[in-house]
Design a protein around this motif. Structure first.
Motif, PDB file in Angstrom:
ATOM      1  N   THR A   7       0.841  -1.194   0.000  1.00 51.32           N
ATOM      2  CA  THR A   7       0.000   0.000   0.000  1.00 51.32           C
ATOM      3  C   THR A   7       0.880   1.249   0.000  1.00 51.32           C
ATOM      4  O   THR A   7       1.318   1.705  -1.044  1.00 51.32           O
ATOM      5  CB  THR A   7      -0.974  -0.017   1.201  1.00 51.32           C
ATOM      6  N   PHE A  51      -8.727   2.296  -3.980  1.00 52.72           N
ATOM      7  CA  PHE A  51      -8.830   1.388  -2.838  1.00 52.72           C
ATOM      8  C   PHE A  51      -9.991   0.431  -3.021  1.00 52.72           C
ATOM      9  O   PHE A  51     -10.823   0.619  -3.910  1.00 52.72           O
ATOM     10  CB  PHE A  51      -8.977   2.165  -1.523  1.00 52.72           C
ATOM     11  N   PHE A  52     -10.010  -0.603  -2.207  1.00 51.47           N
ATOM     12  CA  PHE A  52     -11.137  -1.531  -2.234  1.00 51.47           C
ATOM     13  C   PHE A  52     -11.714  -1.657  -0.839  1.00 51.47           C
ATOM     14  O   PHE A  52     -11.030  -1.452   0.156  1.00 51.47           O
ATOM     15  CB  PHE A  52     -10.746  -2.896  -2.812  1.00 51.47           C
ATOM     16  N   VAL A  53     -12.996  -1.967  -0.788  1.00 47.95           N
ATOM     17  CA  VAL A  53     -13.715  -2.144   0.466  1.00 47.95           C
ATOM     18  C   VAL A  53     -14.017  -3.628   0.595  1.00 47.95           C
ATOM     19  O   VAL A  53     -14.481  -4.253  -0.366  1.00 47.95           O
ATOM     20  CB  VAL A  53     -15.032  -1.328   0.464  1.00 47.95           C
ATOM     21  N   VAL A  54     -13.731  -4.174   1.760  1.00 48.48           N
ATOM     22  CA  VAL A  54     -13.976  -5.601   1.959  1.00 48.48           C
ATOM     23  C   VAL A  54     -15.175  -5.834   2.864  1.00 48.48           C
ATOM     24  O   VAL A  54     -15.523  -4.995   3.693  1.00 48.48           O
ATOM     25  CB  VAL A  54     -12.732  -6.316   2.536  1.00 48.48           C
ATOM     26  N   ASN A  55     -15.795  -6.976   2.682  1.00 52.29           N
ATOM     27  CA  ASN A  55     -16.892  -7.421   3.531  1.00 52.29           C
ATOM     28  C   ASN A  55     -16.275  -8.212   4.677  1.00 52.29           C
ATOM     29  O   ASN A  55     -15.807  -9.329   4.480  1.00 52.29           O
ATOM     30  CB  ASN A  55     -17.852  -8.282   2.721  1.00 52.29           C
ATOM     31  N   VAL A 104     -14.220  -8.949  -1.571  1.00 52.54           N
ATOM     32  CA  VAL A 104     -14.188  -7.589  -2.118  1.00 52.54           C
ATOM     33  C   VAL A 104     -15.609  -7.131  -2.414  1.00 52.54           C
ATOM     34  O   VAL A 104     -16.311  -7.723  -3.228  1.00 52.54           O
ATOM     35  CB  VAL A 104     -13.314  -7.506  -3.389  1.00 52.54           C
ATOM     36  N   ASP A 105     -16.021  -6.079  -1.726  1.00 57.16           N
ATOM     37  CA  ASP A 105     -17.372  -5.547  -1.882  1.00 57.16           C
ATOM     38  C   ASP A 105     -17.407  -4.451  -2.937  1.00 57.16           C
ATOM     39  O   ASP A 105     -18.248  -4.461  -3.818  1.00 57.16           O
ATOM     40  CB  ASP A 105     -17.868  -4.998  -0.540  1.00 57.16           C
ATOM     41  N   SER A 106     -16.492  -3.501  -2.841  1.00 56.56           N
ATOM     42  CA  SER A 106     -16.466  -2.356  -3.754  1.00 56.56           C
ATOM     43  C   SER A 106     -15.032  -1.997  -4.092  1.00 56.56           C
ATOM     44  O   SER A 106     -14.123  -2.227  -3.303  1.00 56.56           O
ATOM     45  CB  SER A 106     -17.142  -1.140  -3.107  1.00 56.56           C
ATOM     46  N   ARG A 159     -16.329   4.989  -7.756  1.00 54.74           N
ATOM     47  CA  ARG A 159     -16.690   3.583  -7.531  1.00 54.74           C
ATOM     48  C   ARG A 159     -16.832   2.897  -8.891  1.00 54.74           C
ATOM     49  O   ARG A 159     -17.620   3.320  -9.725  1.00 54.74           O
ATOM     50  CB  ARG A 159     -17.996   3.485  -6.763  1.00 54.74           C
ATOM     51  N   ASP A 216     -19.491  -2.078  -7.366  1.00 55.77           N
ATOM     52  CA  ASP A 216     -20.395  -1.829  -6.239  1.00 55.77           C
ATOM     53  C   ASP A 216     -21.078  -3.132  -5.868  1.00 55.77           C
ATOM     54  O   ASP A 216     -21.865  -3.671  -6.662  1.00 55.77           O
ATOM     55  CB  ASP A 216     -21.417  -0.768  -6.627  1.00 55.77           C
ATOM     56  N   THR A 217     -20.773  -3.639  -4.695  1.00 55.90           N
ATOM     57  CA  THR A 217     -21.274  -4.928  -4.189  1.00 55.90           C
ATOM     58  C   THR A 217     -21.197  -6.018  -5.264  1.00 55.90           C
ATOM     59  O   THR A 217     -22.156  -6.733  -5.524  1.00 55.90           O
ATOM     60  CB  THR A 217     -22.715  -4.801  -3.633  1.00 55.90           C
TER      61      THR A 217
END
Length: 103
Positions: free
Chosen positions: A33, A55-59, A84-86, A93, A96-97
């Protein structure tokens, strides 16, 4: 993916140095990172003004990130694509989900 590259970097360090503690998950996460952007002389690697905001958003409920007490280790060693959510690229974005957000 960056998590796959982090996993390979962690395992390569352990193999080359014949030491299971050669590179911790936290050190490798930082390499993938913040230090990645630093060494590429690019505005990547952290979320701050003037940065690219990739960046990525995780569940966190995904089974590959359990138990939650060890999230950094799971991101480096075992996180699957299902977590990986988003995904955001340059602040926009693009996933997305699990669905493409840009056409």
């Amino acid at each position: 993916s960056i998590p796959d590259e982090m996993r390979m970097a962690a395992l390569a360090h352990k193999m080359v140095f014949l030491d299971p503690a050669a590179a911790t998950a936290e050190q490798v996460f930082r390499m993938g990172t913040f230090h990645g952007g630093l060494h590429l002389n690019s505005p990547l690697g952290s979320i701050a003004p003037g940065m690219k905001a990739d960046f990525f958003v995780v569940n966190l409920d995904d089974f590959t990130l359990q138990p939650r007490a060890r999230v950094t280790k799971h991101v480096v060693y075992s996180m699957g694509a299902s977590a990986v959510d988003s995904v955001f690229v340059n602040g926009k974005r693009v996933l997305d989900t699990g669905e493409l957000a840009l056409m």
